[in-house]
Design an enzyme around this catalytic site. Structure first.
Site, mmCIF file in Angstrom:
data_model
loop_
_atom_site.group_PDB
_atom_site.id
_atom_site.type_symbol
_atom_site.label_atom_id
_atom_site.label_comp_id
_atom_site.label_asym_id
_atom_site.label_seq_id
_atom_site.Cartn_x
_atom_site.Cartn_y
_atom_site.Cartn_z
ATOM 1 N N THR A 1 0.816 -1.210 0.000
ATOM 2 C CA THR A 1 0.000 0.000 0.000
ATOM 3 C C THR A 1 0.853 1.265 0.000
ATOM 4 O O THR A 1 1.990 1.250 0.497
ATOM 5 C CB THR A 1 -0.909 0.000 1.253
ATOM 6 N N ASP A 2 0.273 2.361 -0.474
ATOM 7 C CA ASP A 2 0.962 3.659 -0.395
ATOM 8 C C ASP A 2 0.995 4.184 1.041
ATOM 9 O O ASP A 2 1.738 5.119 1.343
ATOM 10 C CB ASP A 2 0.301 4.697 -1.331
ATOM 11 N N GLU A 3 0.179 3.564 1.930
ATOM 12 C CA GLU A 3 0.101 4.088 3.301
ATOM 13 C C GLU A 3 1.411 3.909 4.058
ATOM 14 O O GLU A 3 1.639 4.553 5.075
ATOM 15 C CB GLU A 3 -1.072 3.435 4.049
ATOM 16 N N TYR B 1 -2.128 -0.604 10.865
ATOM 17 C CA TYR B 1 -2.227 -1.267 9.550
ATOM 18 C C TYR B 1 -0.998 -0.961 8.699
ATOM 19 O O TYR B 1 -0.313 -1.867 8.213
ATOM 20 C CB TYR B 1 -3.505 -0.832 8.820
ATOM 21 N N LYS C 1 2.088 -3.372 7.266
ATOM 22 C CA LYS C 1 2.403 -3.540 5.842
ATOM 23 C C LYS C 1 3.868 -3.131 5.582
ATOM 24 O O LYS C 1 4.567 -3.763 4.799
ATOM 25 C CB LYS C 1 1.456 -2.715 4.965
HETATM 26 P P1 NAD Z 1 -9.603 -7.724 1.793
HETATM 27 O O1 NAD Z 1 -9.659 -7.439 3.260
HETATM 28 O O2 NAD Z 1 -10.804 -7.474 0.949
HETATM 29 O O3 NAD Z 1 -9.186 -9.244 1.552
HETATM 30 C C1 NAD Z 1 -8.188 -9.880 2.298
HETATM 31 C C2 NAD Z 1 -8.309 -11.387 2.037
HETATM 32 O O4 NAD Z 1 -7.267 -12.043 2.769
HETATM 33 C C3 NAD Z 1 -9.628 -11.983 2.515
HETATM 34 O O5 NAD Z 1 -10.158 -12.834 1.500
HETATM 35 C C4 NAD Z 1 -9.245 -12.778 3.756
HETATM 36 O O6 NAD Z 1 -10.087 -13.906 3.973
HETATM 37 C C5 NAD Z 1 -7.826 -13.194 3.410
HETATM 38 N N1 NAD Z 1 -7.011 -13.493 4.600
HETATM 39 C C6 NAD Z 1 -6.887 -12.724 5.724
HETATM 40 N N2 NAD Z 1 -6.066 -13.333 6.599
HETATM 41 C C7 NAD Z 1 -5.650 -14.490 6.004
HETATM 42 C C8 NAD Z 1 -4.786 -15.534 6.414
HETATM 43 N N3 NAD Z 1 -4.171 -15.521 7.613
HETATM 44 N N4 NAD Z 1 -4.569 -16.571 5.559
HETATM 45 C C9 NAD Z 1 -5.188 -16.596 4.340
HETATM 46 N N5 NAD Z 1 -6.035 -15.643 3.928
HETATM 47 C C10 NAD Z 1 -6.258 -14.607 4.752
HETATM 48 O O7 NAD Z 1 -8.339 -6.911 1.271
HETATM 49 P P2 NAD Z 1 -8.123 -6.176 -0.121
HETATM 50 O O8 NAD Z 1 -8.715 -4.822 -0.045
HETATM 51 O O9 NAD Z 1 -8.507 -7.092 -1.210
HETATM 52 O O10 NAD Z 1 -6.541 -6.004 -0.082
HETATM 53 C C11 NAD Z 1 -5.680 -6.978 -0.676
HETATM 54 C C12 NAD Z 1 -4.243 -6.551 -0.460
HETATM 55 O O11 NAD Z 1 -4.038 -5.264 -1.065
HETATM 56 C C13 NAD Z 1 -3.850 -6.385 1.008
HETATM 57 O O12 NAD Z 1 -2.550 -6.873 1.176
HETATM 58 C C14 NAD Z 1 -3.911 -4.888 1.250
HETATM 59 O O13 NAD Z 1 -3.004 -4.499 2.254
HETATM 60 C C15 NAD Z 1 -3.499 -4.349 -0.112
HETATM 61 N N6 NAD Z 1 -4.020 -3.009 -0.434
HETATM 62 C C16 NAD Z 1 -5.362 -2.773 -0.455
HETATM 63 C C17 NAD Z 1 -5.833 -1.502 -0.794
HETATM 64 C C18 NAD Z 1 -7.302 -1.192 -0.874
HETATM 65 O O14 NAD Z 1 -7.652 -0.046 -1.221
HETATM 66 N N7 NAD Z 1 -8.207 -2.129 -0.623
HETATM 67 C C19 NAD Z 1 -4.931 -0.473 -1.087
HETATM 68 C C20 NAD Z 1 -3.557 -0.752 -1.024
HETATM 69 C C21 NAD Z 1 -3.113 -2.040 -0.729
HETATM 70 P P1 TYD Z 2 -11.019 3.784 3.832
HETATM 71 O O1 TYD Z 2 -11.948 3.319 2.753
HETATM 72 O O2 TYD Z 2 -11.165 3.181 5.189
HETATM 73 O O3 TYD Z 2 -9.538 3.615 3.261
HETATM 74 P P2 TYD Z 2 -8.124 4.124 3.911
HETATM 75 O O4 TYD Z 2 -8.298 4.403 5.343
HETATM 76 O O5 TYD Z 2 -7.243 2.933 3.669
HETATM 77 O O6 TYD Z 2 -7.713 5.336 3.108
HETATM 78 O O7 TYD Z 2 -11.182 5.348 3.980
HETATM 79 C C1 TYD Z 2 -10.994 6.236 2.897
HETATM 80 C C2 TYD Z 2 -11.103 7.638 3.445
HETATM 81 O O8 TYD Z 2 -12.450 7.853 3.878
HETATM 82 C C3 TYD Z 2 -10.222 7.871 4.662
HETATM 83 O O9 TYD Z 2 -9.730 9.210 4.631
HETATM 84 C C4 TYD Z 2 -11.173 7.701 5.834
HETATM 85 C C5 TYD Z 2 -12.504 8.191 5.272
HETATM 86 N N1 TYD Z 2 -13.709 7.540 5.847
HETATM 87 C C6 TYD Z 2 -14.738 8.331 6.366
HETATM 88 O O10 TYD Z 2 -14.675 9.569 6.359
HETATM 89 N N2 TYD Z 2 -15.829 7.689 6.895
HETATM 90 C C7 TYD Z 2 -15.945 6.318 6.925
HETATM 91 O O11 TYD Z 2 -16.949 5.791 7.438
HETATM 92 C C8 TYD Z 2 -14.869 5.539 6.367
HETATM 93 C C9 TYD Z 2 -14.937 4.037 6.376
HETATM 94 C C10 TYD Z 2 -13.776 6.198 5.836
#
Ligand code: NAD
Ligand code: TYD
Length: 365
Positions: free
Chosen positions: A127-129, A153, A157
């Site tokens: 992630t960019d975070e 989180y 990461k």
């Molecule tokens: P998500 O929470 O939707 O899915 C995570 C998946 O991992 C789920 O299917 C869960 O069952 C599985 N999982 C969790 N713990 C596990 C374990 N111990 N063993 C096997 N499986 C397990 O997450 P996502 O949004 O699809 O994110 C996927 C990846 O991308 C993550 O690594 C996250 O950090 C990264 N990421 C996500 C975002 C975003 O905007 N969603 C942005 C940047 C990076």
């Molecule tokens: P989120 O979808 O949780 O992603 P991330 O925290 O990884 O960026 O949140 C996106 C943005 O929206 C973040 O600045 C937090 C804000 N947010 C709210 O204002 N209200 C909400 O209920 C949620 C879930 C997020």
């Protein structure tokens, strides 16, 4: 023909990646390893030519057995605890899965692949975070930006990214890492901003905006992200990291206003929606924006993320195809067309969890 092991492939981005990869590489074998935590969903893989193995990435014996029996040469690692708010309430699971889980996978990959001469790739999705937060005039995050994670989180990461880097430098494991911005799109679990607010809007529930709503995120449609990961797998240099962004930097309030206006337009264009969702303000002739509620800010809330993805563009030929407008319209359409998918989630333990942990969300700041 390649044989992929996709961890977390039943989650949001992982399942979109499996859809993308199986459509573009029909000859490849795809095995998904997913624990099906609250965020994992078997239904996300419906109709896909992929095998789902339910199990934990921390189970080294299981991972080793899968690598051997499926002759895996490419591991694409999505599995994680992924929600910042949950990491604030309970960080332990984030250390367990994101740090120890990634390390367990690296240990198996090292044993099976490093120094063997077997072609292999360990791709880590991050992630960019990990880069922390930006001021309004700071340049966007590049691959050279120092790590400065601010939430449990992002710290977990960052730790996993460092382990991946170390396994390349120390043991010669063929790794790549991608750091992407906020994804959105189909199958997004409704605890994150966009899907949560769409579903709340349809039910007439408040849209809880943290702080002043002026936090900026760089929105990336999940299909663009999947294309970016595929480009790293094909053309990425081993040991390198690549930033993947959507080129759509927006303050939360702009995203929320776009969402409210789009829901209003959808109801105006389709009278059947008012019957399906009678509690929505749009069903009663009121603007969805009446649900906007400013609530207490998230502790340690990062102000701005922005991605400089020129490296992926020049080296890999990556570029996002979706504008936020087109991507959001497609996403809203998907949620309106897939009510049974999100109802299946809302009827489960999810609502109970939200009630217990986010009871304060309905309270104005
Ligand atoms: P998500 O929470 O939707 O899915 C995570 C998946 O991992 C789920 O299917 C869960 O069952 C599985 N999982 C969790 N713990 C596990 C374990 N111990 N063993 C096997 N499986 C397990 O997450 P996502 O949004 O699809 O994110 C996927 C990846 O991308 C993550 O690594 C996250 O950090 C990264 N990421 C996500 C975002 C975003 O905007 N969603 C942005 C940047 C990076
Ligand atoms: P989120 O979808 O949780 O992603 P991330 O925290 O990884 O960026 O949140 C996106 C943005 O929206 C973040 O600045 C937090 C804000 N947010 C709210 O204002 N209200 C909400 O209920 C949620 C879930 C997020």
């Amino acid at each position: 023909m390649a044989s992929l092991l996709v961890t977390g492939g039943a989650g949001f981005i992982g399942s979109n990646f499996v859809a993308h990869w199986t459509a573009t590489h029909p000859e490849d074998r795809v095995t998904v390893l997913d624990l099906l935590t609250y965020a994992g969903n078997r239904a996300n893989l419906d109709g896909m030519r992929a095998e789902l193995v339910v199990g934990d990435i921390r189970d080294e014996a299981l991972v080793a057995e899968l690598v051997d029996s499926r002759d895996v040469d490419t591991l694409v690692h999505f599995a994680a605890e992924s929600h910042v708010d949950r990491s604030i309430v309970g960080p332990d699971a984030f250390i367990e899965t994101n740090v120890l889980g990634t390390h367990a996978l690296l240990k198996v990959a090292r044993k099976k692949w490093a120094g063997t001469g077997r072609p292999h790739r360990f791709h880590h999705v991050s992630t960019d975070e990990v880069y922390g937060t930006l001021g309004p005039n700071d340049p966007a995050f590049s691959e050279e930006t120092p790590y400065a994670p601010n939430s449990p989180y992002s710290a977990s990461k960052a730790a996993s990214d460092h382990l991946v880097r170390a396994y390349h430098h120390t043991y010669g494991l063929h790794t790549t890492t991608s750091n992407c911005s906020n994804n959105y799109g189909p199958f997004h679990f409704p605890e994150k901003l966009i899907p949560l607010f769409i579903i709340n809007a349809l039910h007439g529930r408040n849209l809880p905006i943290y702080g002043d709503g002026m936090q900026v995120r760089d929105w990336l449609h999940v299909e663009d992200h999947c294309r970016g990961i595929a480009a790293v797998l094909k053309h990425g240099r081993v040991g390198e990291t690549y930033n993947i962004g959507g080129g759509a930097e927006l303050p939360n309030i702009r995203v929320i206003d776009t969402l409210c206006a789009a829901v209003d337009s959808a109801f105006a264009a389709n009278p059947a929606l008012a019957q399906r969702f009678p509690d929505a303000p749009a069903a009663k002739g009121l603007p969805t924006s009446t649900l906007k509620t400013f609530v207490a800010d998230r502790p340690g809330h990062d102000r701005r993320y922005a991605i400089d993805c020129r490296k992926a563009m020049t080296e890999l030929g990556y570029s996002p195809k979706h504008s936020f407008e087109s991507g959001f319209a497609q996403t809203l359409g998907w949620y309106l067309d897939h009510e049974s998918w999100w109802r299946g989630i809302l009827d489960g333990s999810y609502l109970e969890w939200v009630e217990t942990n986010y009871g304060n969300r309905q309270t104005a700041a």
